[in-house]
Design an enzyme around this catalytic site. Structure first.
Site, PDB file in Angstrom:
ATOM      1  N   GLY A 203       0.862  -1.265  -0.133  1.00  0.00           N
ATOM      2  CA  GLY A 203      -0.003  -0.099   0.024  1.00  0.00           C
ATOM      3  C   GLY A 203       0.744   1.176   0.079  1.00  0.00           C
ATOM      4  O   GLY A 203       0.350   2.463   0.589  1.00  0.00           O
ATOM      5  N   SER A 204       1.816   1.267  -0.601  1.00  0.00           N
ATOM      6  CA  SER A 204       2.605   2.328  -0.424  1.00  0.00           C
ATOM      7  C   SER A 204       2.033   3.610  -1.497  1.00  0.00           C
ATOM      8  O   SER A 204       2.260   4.821  -1.093  1.00  0.00           O
ATOM      9  CB  SER A 204       4.215   2.181  -1.090  1.00  0.00           C
ATOM     10  OG  SER A 204       4.333   1.985  -2.376  1.00  0.00           O
ATOM     11  N   ASN A 205       1.466   3.288  -2.557  1.00  0.00           N
ATOM     12  CA  ASN A 205       0.730   4.236  -3.332  1.00  0.00           C
ATOM     13  C   ASN A 205      -0.625   4.625  -2.495  1.00  0.00           C
ATOM     14  O   ASN A 205      -0.982   5.890  -2.486  1.00  0.00           O
ATOM     15  CB  ASN A 205       0.333   3.702  -4.724  1.00  0.00           C
ATOM     16  CG  ASN A 205       1.312   3.831  -5.649  1.00  0.00           C
ATOM     17  OD1 ASN A 205       1.571   4.835  -6.361  1.00  0.00           O
ATOM     18  ND2 ASN A 205       1.858   2.598  -6.099  1.00  0.00           N
TER      19      ASN A 205
ATOM     20  N   ARG B  33     -14.782 -14.216  -6.404  1.00  0.00           N
ATOM     21  CA  ARG B  33     -14.643 -12.877  -7.112  1.00  0.00           C
ATOM     22  C   ARG B  33     -16.124 -12.109  -7.205  1.00  0.00           C
ATOM     23  O   ARG B  33     -16.025 -10.933  -6.905  1.00  0.00           O
ATOM     24  CB  ARG B  33     -13.792 -12.988  -8.271  1.00  0.00           C
ATOM     25  CG  ARG B  33     -13.425 -11.735  -8.771  1.00  0.00           C
ATOM     26  CD  ARG B  33     -12.393 -11.888 -10.000  1.00  0.00           C
ATOM     27  NE  ARG B  33     -13.116 -12.399 -11.210  1.00  0.00           N
ATOM     28  CZ  ARG B  33     -13.309 -11.975 -12.351  1.00  0.00           C
ATOM     29  NH1 ARG B  33     -12.734 -10.680 -12.660  1.00  0.00           N
ATOM     30  NH2 ARG B  33     -13.849 -12.440 -13.388  1.00  0.00           N
TER      31      ARG B  33
ATOM     32  N   LEU C 100     -11.375  -6.826 -11.471  1.00  0.00           N
ATOM     33  CA  LEU C 100     -12.678  -6.536 -11.156  1.00  0.00           C
ATOM     34  C   LEU C 100     -13.584  -7.222 -12.262  1.00  0.00           C
ATOM     35  O   LEU C 100     -13.279  -7.237 -13.380  1.00  0.00           O
ATOM     36  CB  LEU C 100     -12.795  -5.085 -11.092  1.00  0.00           C
ATOM     37  CG  LEU C 100     -12.272  -4.538 -10.011  1.00  0.00           C
ATOM     38  CD1 LEU C 100     -11.956  -2.854 -10.060  1.00  0.00           C
ATOM     39  CD2 LEU C 100     -12.854  -4.967  -8.687  1.00  0.00           C
TER      40      LEU C 100
ATOM     41  N   ASN D   9      -6.584   3.541 -11.944  1.00  0.00           N
ATOM     42  CA  ASN D   9      -5.521   2.633 -11.504  1.00  0.00           C
ATOM     43  C   ASN D   9      -4.280   3.336 -11.796  1.00  0.00           C
ATOM     44  O   ASN D   9      -4.118   3.966 -12.780  1.00  0.00           O
ATOM     45  CB  ASN D   9      -5.673   1.369 -12.177  1.00  0.00           C
ATOM     46  CG  ASN D   9      -4.593   0.295 -11.801  1.00  0.00           C
ATOM     47  OD1 ASN D   9      -4.248   0.093 -10.645  1.00  0.00           O
ATOM     48  ND2 ASN D   9      -4.169  -0.369 -12.880  1.00  0.00           N
TER      49      ASN D   9
ATOM     50  N   HIS E 206      -0.312   2.129 -12.921  1.00  0.00           N
ATOM     51  CA  HIS E 206       0.383   1.126 -13.538  1.00  0.00           C
ATOM     52  C   HIS E 206       1.664   1.369 -13.864  1.00  0.00           C
ATOM     53  O   HIS E 206       1.979   2.337 -14.349  1.00  0.00           O
ATOM     54  CB  HIS E 206      -0.434   0.611 -14.907  1.00  0.00           C
ATOM     55  CG  HIS E 206       0.087  -0.454 -15.677  1.00  0.00           C
ATOM     56  ND1 HIS E 206      -0.147  -1.899 -15.155  1.00  0.00           N
ATOM     57  CD2 HIS E 206       0.862  -0.557 -16.933  1.00  0.00           C
ATOM     58  CE1 HIS E 206       0.763  -2.734 -15.859  1.00  0.00           C
ATOM     59  NE2 HIS E 206       1.308  -2.038 -16.961  1.00  0.00           N
TER      60      HIS E 206
ATOM     61  N   SER F  39       1.815   5.146 -15.375  1.00  0.00           N
ATOM     62  CA  SER F  39       0.540   5.805 -16.029  1.00  0.00           C
ATOM     63  C   SER F  39      -0.460   5.654 -15.030  1.00  0.00           C
ATOM     64  O   SER F  39      -0.559   4.573 -14.267  1.00  0.00           O
ATOM     65  CB  SER F  39       0.076   5.126 -17.143  1.00  0.00           C
ATOM     66  OG  SER F  39       1.305   4.980 -18.087  1.00  0.00           O
TER      67      SER F  39
ATOM     68  N   THR G 288     -11.302  -0.274 -17.419  1.00  0.00           N
ATOM     69  CA  THR G 288     -12.343  -0.748 -18.415  1.00  0.00           C
ATOM     70  C   THR G 288     -12.328  -2.215 -18.028  1.00  0.00           C
ATOM     71  O   THR G 288     -11.309  -2.805 -17.585  1.00  0.00           O
ATOM     72  CB  THR G 288     -12.235  -0.118 -19.549  1.00  0.00           C
ATOM     73  OG1 THR G 288     -10.937  -0.835 -20.315  1.00  0.00           O
ATOM     74  CG2 THR G 288     -12.114   1.392 -19.848  1.00  0.00           C
TER      75      THR G 288
ATOM     76  N   GLU H  39     -11.334  -4.217 -20.291  1.00  0.00           N
ATOM     77  CA  GLU H  39      -9.956  -4.760 -20.761  1.00  0.00           C
ATOM     78  C   GLU H  39      -8.795  -4.563 -20.162  1.00  0.00           C
ATOM     79  O   GLU H  39      -8.706  -3.247 -19.475  1.00  0.00           O
ATOM     80  CB  GLU H  39      -9.510  -4.339 -22.123  1.00  0.00           C
ATOM     81  CG  GLU H  39      -8.657  -5.081 -23.040  1.00  0.00           C
ATOM     82  CD  GLU H  39      -8.737  -4.446 -24.622  1.00  0.00           C
ATOM     83  OE1 GLU H  39      -7.457  -4.728 -25.208  1.00  0.00           O
ATOM     84  OE2 GLU H  39      -9.361  -3.686 -25.047  1.00  0.00           O
ATOM     85  N   LEU H  40      -8.105  -5.352 -19.857  1.00  0.00           N
ATOM     86  CA  LEU H  40      -6.835  -5.031 -18.685  1.00  0.00           C
ATOM     87  C   LEU H  40      -5.774  -3.927 -19.176  1.00  0.00           C
ATOM     88  O   LEU H  40      -5.286  -4.106 -20.109  1.00  0.00           O
ATOM     89  CB  LEU H  40      -6.255  -6.411 -18.369  1.00  0.00           C
ATOM     90  CG  LEU H  40      -4.983  -6.439 -17.363  1.00  0.00           C
ATOM     91  CD1 LEU H  40      -5.734  -6.101 -15.956  1.00  0.00           C
ATOM     92  CD2 LEU H  40      -4.139  -7.615 -17.324  1.00  0.00           C
ATOM     93  N   ASP H  41      -5.697  -2.783 -18.457  1.00  0.00           N
ATOM     94  CA  ASP H  41      -4.625  -1.800 -18.584  1.00  0.00           C
ATOM     95  C   ASP H  41      -4.961  -1.128 -19.764  1.00  0.00           C
ATOM     96  O   ASP H  41      -3.888  -0.613 -20.321  1.00  0.00           O
ATOM     97  CB  ASP H  41      -3.390  -2.241 -18.335  1.00  0.00           C
ATOM     98  CG  ASP H  41      -3.104  -3.043 -16.973  1.00  0.00           C
ATOM     99  OD1 ASP H  41      -3.577  -2.520 -15.874  1.00  0.00           O
ATOM    100  OD2 ASP H  41      -2.227  -3.882 -16.927  1.00  0.00           O
TER     101      ASP H  41
END
Ligand code: GRF
Length: 186
Positions: free
Chosen positions: A15-17, A63, A91, A105, A107, A134, A139, A141-143
């Site tokens: 959790g540094s961000n 999930r 998700l 997010n 990345h 970034s 969405t 679709e991943l990243d």
């Protein structure tokens, strides 16, 4: 419409961000820190710093059920923006649809380069001279969602995955709060 300034941060690990977002919060309010890993180190830090926390072991319920319960918690807290910060679970499409345009997010690459994992190793392996991070919309679709902001980090001769990761992480901590501040007020 829910208040975009009320932010929930989702984490799975150190959790540094998350911590950087909390420490630089002025344009937004961190109203909740949530996790799919009750033992996440970042959750402990958040609790010790007076933040509301919520956690559920996602492998125990699956999930879909995790996402369904999380959504309920976010609605109850009137959350308007979800910031993923090292949240290591994809998700479900239903959740992303429900919160469409409200999930961001961070990345560790200059998207669209190196979606997915092992970004630093892949950048070094490719012989790139620059990497970075970034912040993007999430969405199905991943990243692949709209990039909201990026920071470049030069790759030095002799850089290892660990040394590059360390410098990119420092850039992440600055970029994320800046972009999130703009995003909640746009
Ligand atoms: C960061 O590198 C972030 O870019 C990626 O996962 C890592 C999380 O680190 N999505 P932390 O938990 O924020 O320290």
């Amino acid at each position: 419409m829910r208040d975009p300034v009320r932010v929930a941060i989702l984490i799975s690990g150190r959790g540094s961000n998350m911590r950087a977002l909390v420490e630089q919060a002025s344009a937004y309010e961190v109203a909740l820190v949530a996790s799919n890993k009750p033992q996440a180190a970042g959750l402990k830090w958040a609790g010790e710093h007076g933040l509301e926390t919520w956690a559920l072991e996602s492998t125990a319920v699956g999930r879909q059920e995790f996402d369904r319960r999380l959504s309920g918690v976010l609605e109850e807290r009137d959350i308007g923006t979800i910031a993923l910060a090292g949240f290591m679970q994809i998700l479900s499409p239903g959740f992303v649809d429900e919160w469409s345009g409200r999930i961001v997010n961070i990345h560790p690459s200059l998207l669209p380069k190196y979606r997915g994992l092992d970004t630093h190793a892949r950048a070094i392996e490719a012989g790139d001279s620059v990497s970075g991070c970034s912040v993007h919309l999430v969405t199905a679709e991943l990243d692949a969602g709209e990039v909201l902001g990026q920071a470049e980090v030069p790759i030095e001769p002799g850089d290892t995955q660990a040394s590059l990761e360390q410098r990119v992480l420092a850039a992440e901590h600055k970029l994320y709060a800046e972009v999130l501040s703009d995003f909640v007020n746009r």
